[in-house]
Write a protein that holds these residues in place. Structure first.
Motif, PDB file in Angstrom:
ATOM      1  N   ALA A 127      40.911  36.405  40.058  1.00 33.15           N
ATOM      2  CA  ALA A 127      40.496  37.780  40.363  1.00 33.15           C
ATOM      3  C   ALA A 127      41.205  38.285  41.618  1.00 33.15           C
ATOM      4  CB  ALA A 127      38.980  37.844  40.546  1.00 33.15           C
ATOM      5  N   ARG A 128      41.318  37.442  42.614  1.00 36.18           N
ATOM      6  CA  ARG A 128      42.028  37.856  43.839  1.00 36.18           C
ATOM      7  C   ARG A 128      43.503  38.097  43.565  1.00 36.18           C
ATOM      8  NH1 ARG A 128      38.135  34.235  46.174  1.00 36.18           N
ATOM      9  NH2 ARG A 128      39.489  32.426  45.881  1.00 36.18           N
ATOM     10  N   ARG A 129      44.097  37.302  42.691  1.00 40.66           N
ATOM     11  CA  ARG A 129      45.508  37.523  42.354  1.00 40.66           C
ATOM     12  C   ARG A 129      45.701  38.863  41.663  1.00 40.66           C
ATOM     13  NH1 ARG A 129      49.425  34.226  38.021  1.00 40.66           N
ATOM     14  NH2 ARG A 129      51.111  35.775  38.143  1.00 40.66           N
ATOM     15  N   VAL A 130      44.736  39.216  40.799  1.00 36.71           N
ATOM     16  CA  VAL A 130      44.836  40.506  40.108  1.00 36.71           C
ATOM     17  C   VAL A 130      44.959  41.643  41.115  1.00 36.71           C
ATOM     18  CG1 VAL A 130      43.549  42.155  38.696  1.00 36.71           C
ATOM     19  CG2 VAL A 130      43.652  39.754  38.005  1.00 36.71           C
ATOM     20  N   LEU A 131      44.100  41.642  42.127  1.00 34.21           N
ATOM     21  CA  LEU A 131      44.152  42.709  43.120  1.00 34.21           C
ATOM     22  C   LEU A 131      45.390  42.609  43.997  1.00 34.21           C
ATOM     23  CD1 LEU A 131      40.470  43.143  44.371  1.00 34.21           C
ATOM     24  CD2 LEU A 131      41.704  44.421  42.625  1.00 34.21           C
ATOM     25  N   SER A 132      45.773  41.403  44.373  1.00 34.01           N
ATOM     26  CA  SER A 132      46.918  41.256  45.272  1.00 34.01           C
ATOM     27  C   SER A 132      48.215  41.712  44.633  1.00 34.01           C
ATOM     28  CB  SER A 132      47.043  39.797  45.716  1.00 34.01           C
ATOM     29  OG  SER A 132      47.398  38.955  44.617  1.00 34.01           O
ATOM     30  N   GLU A 133      48.295  41.751  43.315  1.00 33.32           N
ATOM     31  CA  GLU A 133      49.518  42.181  42.638  1.00 33.32           C
ATOM     32  C   GLU A 133      49.464  43.643  42.228  1.00 33.32           C
ATOM     33  OE1 GLU A 133      50.527  39.456  39.509  1.00 33.32           O
ATOM     34  OE2 GLU A 133      50.643  37.728  40.856  1.00 33.32           O
ATOM     35  N   GLY A 134      48.501  44.380  42.781  1.00 35.60           N
ATOM     36  CA  GLY A 134      48.473  45.824  42.588  1.00 35.60           C
ATOM     37  C   GLY A 134      47.685  46.308  41.400  1.00 35.60           C
ATOM     38  N   HIS A 135      46.961  45.453  40.754  1.00 35.65           N
ATOM     39  CA  HIS A 135      46.136  45.851  39.627  1.00 35.65           C
ATOM     40  C   HIS A 135      44.735  46.177  40.140  1.00 35.65           C
ATOM     41  CE1 HIS A 135      49.444  44.190  37.288  1.00 35.65           C
ATOM     42  NE2 HIS A 135      49.290  43.039  37.946  1.00 35.65           N
ATOM     43  N   GLU A 136      43.859  46.625  39.245  1.00 34.98           N
ATOM     44  CA  GLU A 136      42.489  46.889  39.655  1.00 34.98           C
ATOM     45  C   GLU A 136      41.521  46.180  38.714  1.00 34.98           C
ATOM     46  OE1 GLU A 136      41.139  50.912  39.487  1.00 34.98           O
ATOM     47  OE2 GLU A 136      41.949  51.272  37.479  1.00 34.98           O
ATOM     48  N   ILE A 137      40.296  46.007  39.220  1.00 35.51           N
ATOM     49  CA  ILE A 137      39.273  45.290  38.462  1.00 35.51           C
ATOM     50  C   ILE A 137      38.078  46.207  38.231  1.00 35.51           C
ATOM     51  CG2 ILE A 137      37.590  43.398  38.547  1.00 35.51           C
ATOM     52  CD1 ILE A 137      39.603  41.778  40.116  1.00 35.51           C
ATOM     53  N   GLY A 138      37.633  46.224  36.988  1.00 34.92           N
ATOM     54  CA  GLY A 138      36.399  46.902  36.626  1.00 34.92           C
ATOM     55  C   GLY A 138      35.388  45.880  36.133  1.00 34.92           C
ATOM     56  N   ALA A 139      34.143  46.293  36.047  1.00 33.29           N
ATOM     57  CA  ALA A 139      33.074  45.384  35.618  1.00 33.29           C
ATOM     58  C   ALA A 139      32.952  45.374  34.097  1.00 33.29           C
ATOM     59  CB  ALA A 139      31.753  45.794  36.244  1.00 33.29           C
ATOM     60  N   HIS A 140      32.651  44.203  33.578  1.00 31.60           N
ATOM     61  CA  HIS A 140      32.478  44.035  32.128  1.00 31.60           C
ATOM     62  C   HIS A 140      31.188  43.254  31.858  1.00 31.60           C
ATOM     63  CE1 HIS A 140      34.087  44.518  28.160  1.00 31.60           C
ATOM     64  NE2 HIS A 140      34.225  43.223  27.916  1.00 31.60           N
ATOM     65  N   THR A 141      30.159  43.522  32.660  1.00 33.11           N
ATOM     66  CA  THR A 141      28.856  42.846  32.692  1.00 33.11           C
ATOM     67  C   THR A 141      29.020  41.414  33.215  1.00 33.11           C
ATOM     68  OG1 THR A 141      28.791  41.912  30.445  1.00 33.11           O
ATOM     69  CG2 THR A 141      28.087  44.217  30.732  1.00 33.11           C
ATOM     70  N   PHE A 142      27.901  40.734  33.347  1.00 33.12           N
ATOM     71  CA  PHE A 142      27.931  39.389  33.927  1.00 33.12           C
ATOM     72  C   PHE A 142      28.123  38.304  32.872  1.00 33.12           C
ATOM     73  CE2 PHE A 142      25.805  35.572  35.700  1.00 33.12           C
ATOM     74  CZ  PHE A 142      26.633  35.388  36.797  1.00 33.12           C
ATOM     75  N   THR A 143      27.584  38.507  31.682  1.00 31.82           N
ATOM     76  CA  THR A 143      27.680  37.465  30.648  1.00 31.82           C
ATOM     77  C   THR A 143      28.297  37.972  29.353  1.00 31.82           C
ATOM     78  OG1 THR A 143      25.485  37.909  29.721  1.00 31.82           O
ATOM     79  CG2 THR A 143      25.587  36.360  31.559  1.00 31.82           C
ATOM     80  N   HIS A 144      28.948  39.135  29.402  1.00 34.88           N
ATOM     81  CA  HIS A 144      29.503  39.744  28.189  1.00 34.88           C
ATOM     82  C   HIS A 144      28.388  40.102  27.206  1.00 34.88           C
ATOM     83  CE1 HIS A 144      32.191  40.422  24.705  1.00 34.88           C
ATOM     84  NE2 HIS A 144      33.088  40.686  25.646  1.00 34.88           N
ATOM     85  N   ALA A 145      27.287  40.603  27.742  1.00 34.51           N
ATOM     86  CA  ALA A 145      26.157  40.960  26.895  1.00 34.51           C
ATOM     87  C   ALA A 145      26.365  42.326  26.245  1.00 34.51           C
ATOM     88  CB  ALA A 145      24.884  40.985  27.728  1.00 34.51           C
TER      89      ALA A 145
END
Length: 711
Positions: A127-145
């Motif tokens: 997850a940290r690599r995703v942000l460090s390479e200029g991408h962004e993160i959104g939420a997809h729930t905690f357990t894929h419910a």
């Protein structure tokens, strides 16, 4: 039996600690079950979505990026022309997310990753690599419910836990959210809209898709590329997946799609960058701490589940190995017994039966009568009344039976009573008998036969439960039959018999003198005595045809007291003879075979049994019920077959087998709680008083045929 042992105040706090431990253990397993089984990827959406209200046309006819107001008003936005927002659901995945990031980096493209909170906890570095390479993160729930199939309170938990996990891993609070199993705006139902409104009320922007590649189906690279291709010159939010299965086709499709569209003038960027949305804000310290605690809890619960699964496997393997050894030894011992049975019974000289008795008025008459009725010639019976207050000695004297004498002494304990009787015995063969035991007429003769061999110092007989009509009696009957006909046969063959029971045992006087008589410094004097004999070099054998009947505890309270004393005394004896583990010869066999067996199967595994029960509750709640039922049925079937074989060896009826599955409730728990209590007392260094069982005379009243030899 004696007041000699000073009672230490028995601890109580450990029961509270045990309850807390089991509750915490179950909570940890339930958390793992929630993460791994309830809402985990692969569980799928609800088969029939629940009903919901109407969906605004502004949503179904609008763009994929939605802002929903508290009043339900929808504002949507779409990607600018020639702008592609690649989005990836269900990660981070340790195998496929890095490969997708490598492809994006190769072409200077950026994307939005909708990540599952529990997966972020497992792979925060990705997850940290995703942000460090200029991408962004959104939420997809905690357990894929599936948010449409769960109540509102759980939807709130899913979103909150997901945000906390991402905040702890990246230091940022996600603004964008994509519900699992969502697709394009025109596919939103009333139930979907209800869930989207709740997510929006928590401060999220909803991101659906213009182009759903359905790459999770793995339709082929060409099909994925075609599904991702936007209308000519138009922008699009493209949905793909970086977890949840083999994503090789997705990686290959990206490697072809990106350069093709870049050559046509398309740019690949994040959803927020394409629409000029503000970047995700820094997470408050409190939220980050909650996220770290969540990650530790998830890691701990996963470790617990794996550890208990391993424990279950180890227990099953050990039980299977134990059963195999028992069955092999039982067959070997059965052949030996049959060879001995072909030899006629011999008179081995006078036999003295010593009966220590303390308040045994209920059964003492039946015990003495059964001994006098023995078909063995020259039998002397000595009843040692150890300070009884119920007239036990008077009852014996009034019987006026030939060859029976009574010795009265002040209460000094069972070992002292036995040693008194031994000192007054005239025979060189001693039979030590409890005061609540009824012998069959041929029992003494069969019991002493193995003493024909000069190196045999003692012989264990076969004790049967007389009061076996109730459920508790049946359980104890089965336990006795299995213990005597599998365990004792195994110990005989392995030459490491740890106990000649107080109910029926024959001893060579020379062996008794060799070890200094019956010891008095443990509560399991029979076990202590037997171990001392083996360490002195004497062989101990088992005579299954020498049968005596005893009265078993008739209530759970009495059973607790009896087994508590047995277990605690066995621990004392095991510790007392611990040096046998490093000795050679007979003592070494006792230590490395007998003591190891007792430690493993009568102490360590019972101590873990409460965890097995907690794991069973976890299995019922979260694992496939069919598999759980199959495991339980298989385990029970093995128990029934084992008990059936033991009954067959003992020439007993199979009727009580129906009660065996019920042993898993109450009886089994009582047995391992006894071990826990005994272990705590042993660790505290306490001395346990004798817990005398109240006799009811069941041996005399329920065994009118006990005085007749079996056919």
């Amino acid at each position: 039996m004696s007041a000699k042992h000073v009672r230490l105040r028995e601890p109580a706090a450990h029961w509270l600690l045990l309850c807390v431990f089991m509750v915490v253990l179950l909570a940890g397993l339930c958390f793992n079950g929630y993460v791994s089984h309830v809402g985990a990827e692969g569980s799928g959406p609800a088969p029939v979505p629940p009903a919901g209200g109407s969906v605004p046309a502004a949503l179904t006819d609008g763009g994929p990026v939605l802002r929903i107001g508290t009043d339900g008003a929808v504002t949507s936005r779409s990607m600018p022309d020639r702008t592609i927002a690649l989005t990836f659901d269900d990660g981070p995945d340790p195998q496929w997310t890095p490969k997708i990031l490598d492809v994006l980096a190769r072409y200077g493209a950026h994307a939005t990753f909708f990540q599952v909170g529990s997966a972020v906890n497992e792979h925060p570095d990705i997850a940290r690599r995703v942000l460090s390479e200029g991408h962004e993160i959104g939420a997809h729930t905690f357990t894929h419910a599936d948010l449409t199939s769960i109540p509102a309170w759980r939807r709130g938990i899913e979103l909150t836990l997901s945000n906390n996990a991402i905040a702890a891993a990246t230091g940022r609070v996600p603004v964008l959210v994509r519900p699992p199993y969502s697709s394009e705006p025109d596919a939103v139902t009333g139930a979907d809209f209800t869930a989207l409104r709740q997510a929006a009320a928590a401060g999220h922007l909803i991101v659906l898709a213009d182009r759903d590649t359905e790459d999770w189906r793995r339709p082929g690279v060409a099909a994925i590329i075609a599904a991702a291709q936007p209308a000519k010159g138009r922008g699009a939010v493209v949905m793909m997946h970086d977890s949840g299965g083999n994503r090789a086709q997705t990686v290959a499709a990206l490697d072809a799609l990106i350069p093709r569209l870049q050559a046509q003038g398309y740019r690949f960027t994040t959803v927020s960058a394409a629409l000029g949305l503000p970047a995700a804000a820094a997470a408050p310290t409190g939220q980050r701490l909650r996220g770290h605690a969540l990650r530790w809890a998830q890691a701990g619960s996963g470790w617990l589940a794996r550890a208990l699964t391993a424990l279950m496997l180890v227990a099953v393997v050990l039980a299977a190995l134990r059963l195999a050894i028992q069955l092999i030894c039982a067959r070997i011992h059965l052949r030996r017994v049959r060879r001995r049975a072909r030899e006629p019974l011999r008179f081995l000289g006078p036999v003295t039966v010593v009966v220590p008795a303390y308040n045994e008025s209920a059964n003492i008459a039946a015990t003495v009568r059964s001994l006098v009725a023995s078909d063995y010639p020259q039998l002397e019976v000595i009843v040692v009344d150890d300070g009884s207050s119920d007239g036990t000695a008077d009852i014996v004297e009034r019987l006026r039976l030939p060859g029976v004498s009574v010795i009265r002494q002040a209460n000094a304990g069972k070992p002292a009573a036995l040693n008194t009787g031994i000192a007054h015995a005239r025979g060189d063969i001693l039979v030590l008998v409890d005061g609540d035991t009824v012998f069959e007429p041929d029992a003494v003769g069969r019991l002493v036969q193995p003493l024909r061999e000069p190196d045999v110092g003692a012989v264990s007989g076969n004790t049967k439960v007389a009061n076996r009509r109730g459920l508790l009696g049946r359980w104890q009957h089965l336990e006795y039959v299995i213990g005597f006909n599998l365990d004792r046969r195994m110990f005989d063959v392995a030459r490491c018999m740890p106990t000649v029971p107080g109910a029926i045992g024959a001893f060579r006087r020379a062996a008794v003198v060799d070890v200094g008589g019956v010891p008095a410094d443990t509560l399991a004097e029979d076990t202590d005595f037997t171990m001392a004999l083996i360490r002195a070099g004497w062989r101990i054998l088992y005579a299954p045809d020498a049968v005596a009947w005893t009265e078993a505890p008739a209530s759970l309270r009495q059973l607790w007291r009896q087994r508590y004393r047995w277990c605690y005394g066995t621990m004392q004896a095991t510790w007392k003879h611990r040096r046998a583990l490093v000795q050679s010869g007979p003592a070494g066999r006792l230590g490395r075979r007998g003591l190891t067996y007792l430690l493993l199967f009568q102490v360590l595994l019972p101590l873990t049994a409460c965890m097995v029960d907690v794991y069973g509750v976890y299995g019922v709640l979260f694992l496939p019920l069919g598999k759980v039922a199959a495991v339980w049925a298989g385990f029970t079937l093995v128990q029934v077959l084992t008990a059936g074989y033991a009954l067959h060896l003992d020439r007993e009826r199979f009727g009580p087998l129906w009660s065996l599955p019920l042993q898993q409730i109450v009886y089994r728990q009582l047995m391992y709680l006894v071990v826990i209590q005994s272990t705590v007392m042993a660790l505290l260094g306490g001395r346990l008083r004798w817990h005398r069982m109240a006799r009811t005379g069941a041996v005399a009243s329920q065994l009118p045929s006990a005085l007749h030899p079996r056919g």
